[in-house]
Write an enzyme that holds these catalytic residues in place. Structure first.
Site: not given
Ligand code: G16
Length: 559
Positions: A67, A283, A389, A521
């Site tokens: 990604s 993305d 977001a 993360s």
């Protein structure tokens, strides 16, 4: 498991030994790491997908992608039968499989799991796994490793769908399991026809022509740009220019939705000459979408229109169509259905967006980061709109509501064809076909944004004026072991290591309207810091001081 099955697993897995000393974990959206470390994991996830397919008697999907991560990384995402992410119940098994030290342990793990879950292995059942990959150079060999894993389970078949966006693969898995048309062409046709339907339903005489018709899209030098070029050829009603479509630049390097959203600057290939134009960015695997407009007089600075604003636009439109549909119907049985409508956000949602949505009368729920959580929550509503977001999100429609809407639409076509109510029903049906029901999809999201802006007659500036974002800042901190951080309350509170949350609170209290949180993360080896305050300087300072705290508590002492 019988001897034949056991010996196949033992011999095939011996060709994919795990890298020594590396522990991989199933993160926010599957496994992700440097591509050179992944062969064994991807092979083993192939086995998992075949077992999942046997267990659910359904088609499963595997997507080779990292990604938004850099081009040398890769990863694997797993699509469940619904087209959503792998059921969270199976994540511990995925972790255990990935980290089994050798073939013997691996075979034992599989045997135990098959027994525990009653998976019909060796019962002449067939399993089918659709495979997709993004444009990363490591994709082909990893796809081969996945295939080898899949065919190590007797009766399992791997179907290579080629280079795809992640949402395309999830869409295909969902469509296959619903016995619907499921090719890439079917996907493009569904998007273009439902988009056309929304355009044809735009009210005549509205301010449609006042807005700039052109949208310029940054394809992140990835698969999304390539696919948009194909979609553009069959689309009718949208003037679109695609840049960074992957012919020259490097994937995600100074381009793409993650870069644009986090850095708040224009991607490569965009500059002051684009000032005032509506721009969008995808993305690396096209499951995220953000919009922006380049400012004329500042160094590559932009006005960012992020996932929160996409959510707000979608929510406004859906609310408007629902209220038109139910107008004058009182509480007449069957005619007036008041669907539950909810929006789902994460702690990254800008506080101003949450205030705006609340003032608009919407019910808001929060979950931890990761579409797997947001999607699950949104599915609790008749219409659930979720967005991070960072631009990952979609709108989910319940089967029950769609069934009612279909019936109401047919009834209105007979009794008041072309009425405002009838058009609202048709619009809602078109949205449910355009927007990907499996997972957030930048391509379908882009078409829906474009259709709604045309419907409203809004420019990107008018849209951006819905509310003003509170200034915010995001930072990454490299630490020795990010898993040491444990959070709760949708990631807004750190419960371990002890003491860090108290220190964060003391620092945050120094800033008017200050808000800050930290979390590990699940896609990169970092701890993320988010800060919000009334001025940009204050948000920057708050983020920096919290990053220092994180470093003091668990870093290398290099702040
Ligand atoms: C994935 C997930 C998103 C998440 C993002 C960042 O996105 O699908 O839900 O927001 O990772 O996660 P983290 O902050 O844990 O690194 P993508 O687009 O990278 O697959």
């Amino acid at each position: 498991m019988n001897e034949k099955q056991r010996s196949i697993i033992l011999s095939s897995s011996s060709r994919f030994p795990p890298p020594p000393g590396v522990r991989l974990s199933y993160g926010t959206a599957g496994f992700r790491a440097d591509s050179l470390l992944l062969e064994s994991t991807v092979f083993r996830v192939g086995i998992l997908a075949a077992l999942r397919s046997l267990n659910t008697h359904s088609v499963i999907g595997l997507m080779i992608t990292a990604s938004h991560n850099k081009v040398s990384d890769n990863g694997i995402k797993i699509s469940d039968p619904s087209g959503g992410m792998l059921s969270q119940d199976w994540e511990p098994f995925a972790d255990a499989l990935a980290n089994a030290p050798d073939s013997q342990h691996l075979a034992q793990l599989i045997d135990d799991f098959v027994k525990k879950e009653n998976i019909p292995l060796e019962e002449a059942e067939s399993a089918e796994i659709l495979l997709g990959r993004d444009t990363r150079p490591s994709g082909e060999s990893l796809l081969d490793a996945a295939k080898q894993g899949i065919i190590s389970i007797v009766g399992a078949v791997a179907v290579d769908m080629g280079v795809l966006t992640t949402p395309q693969l999830h869409w295909m898995v969902r469509a296959r399991n619903k016995a619907m048309k499921a090719t890439e062409l079917d996907y493009f046709n569904q998007l273009s026809s439902s988009f056309r339907c929304l355009i044809d339903l735009i009210p005549q005489g509205s301010a449609v022509n006042k807005m700039n018709d052109n949208v310029v899209v940054d394809g992140a030098n990835g698969v999304g740009g390539e696919k948009l070029e194909v979609l553009k050829k069959i689309l009718n009603g949208l003037d679109m220019e695609i840049r960074n479509s992957g012919k020259e630049g490097v994937l995600n390097e100074g381009v793409g939705a993650d870069y644009v959203q986090k850095e708040k600057v224009a991607p490569r290939g965009f500059g002051p000459a684009d000032a005032g134009i509506r721009c969008a960015s995808l993305d690396g695997d096209a499951d995220r979408l953000v919009y922006f407009s380049v400012l004329s007089n500042a160094n590559n600075k932009i006005d960012l229109v992020d996932g929160d604003k996409i959510l707000s636009l979608f929510a406004l439109f859906i609310k408007e169509q629902l209220s038109t549909l139910n107008k004058n119907e009182g509480d007449k049985e069957n005619k007036c259905y008041r669907p539950t409508l909810g929006v789902v956000q994460t702690a990254y949602a800008n506080g101003a967006s949450t205030d705006y949505l609340k003032q608009s009368g919407l019910e808001i729920m929060f979950t931890p980061t990761g579409v797997k959580y947001l999607h699950e929550k949104a599915a609790e509503y008749d219409i659930g709109i979720y967005f991070e977001a960072n631009g990952h999100g979609t709108i989910l429609f319940s089967e029950g509501f769609l069934h009612w809407l279909d019936g109401r639409n047919s009834e209105l076509a007979l009794t008041s064809k072309g009425s405002e109510q009838h058009k609202a029903a048709m619009r809602l049906l078109a949205v449910s076909k355009l927007i990907n029901q499996a997972v957030g999809d930048a391509l379908s999201g882009l078409l829906l944004v474009e259709a709604i802006l045309k419907h409203m007659g809004w420019s990107i500036h008018r849209w951006n004026e819905l509310y003003h974002d509170l200034p915010s800042k995001q930072l990454k901190v490299k630490v020795v072991d990010r898993s040491v951080i444990v959070t709760e309350k949708a990631e807004t509170v750190v419960v371990r290591p002890l003491g860090i949350q108290e220190a964060i609170n003391i620092e945050t209290a120094k800033y008017p309207r200050g808000r800050c949180f930290v979390r590990p993360s699940g896609t990169e080896d970092v701890v993320r810091v988010y800060a919000e305050a009334t001025t940009q300087e204050a948000a920057d300072n708050l983020a920096s001081s919290i990053a220092r705290l994180v470093d003091q508590f668990l870093g290398f002492g290099n702040s």
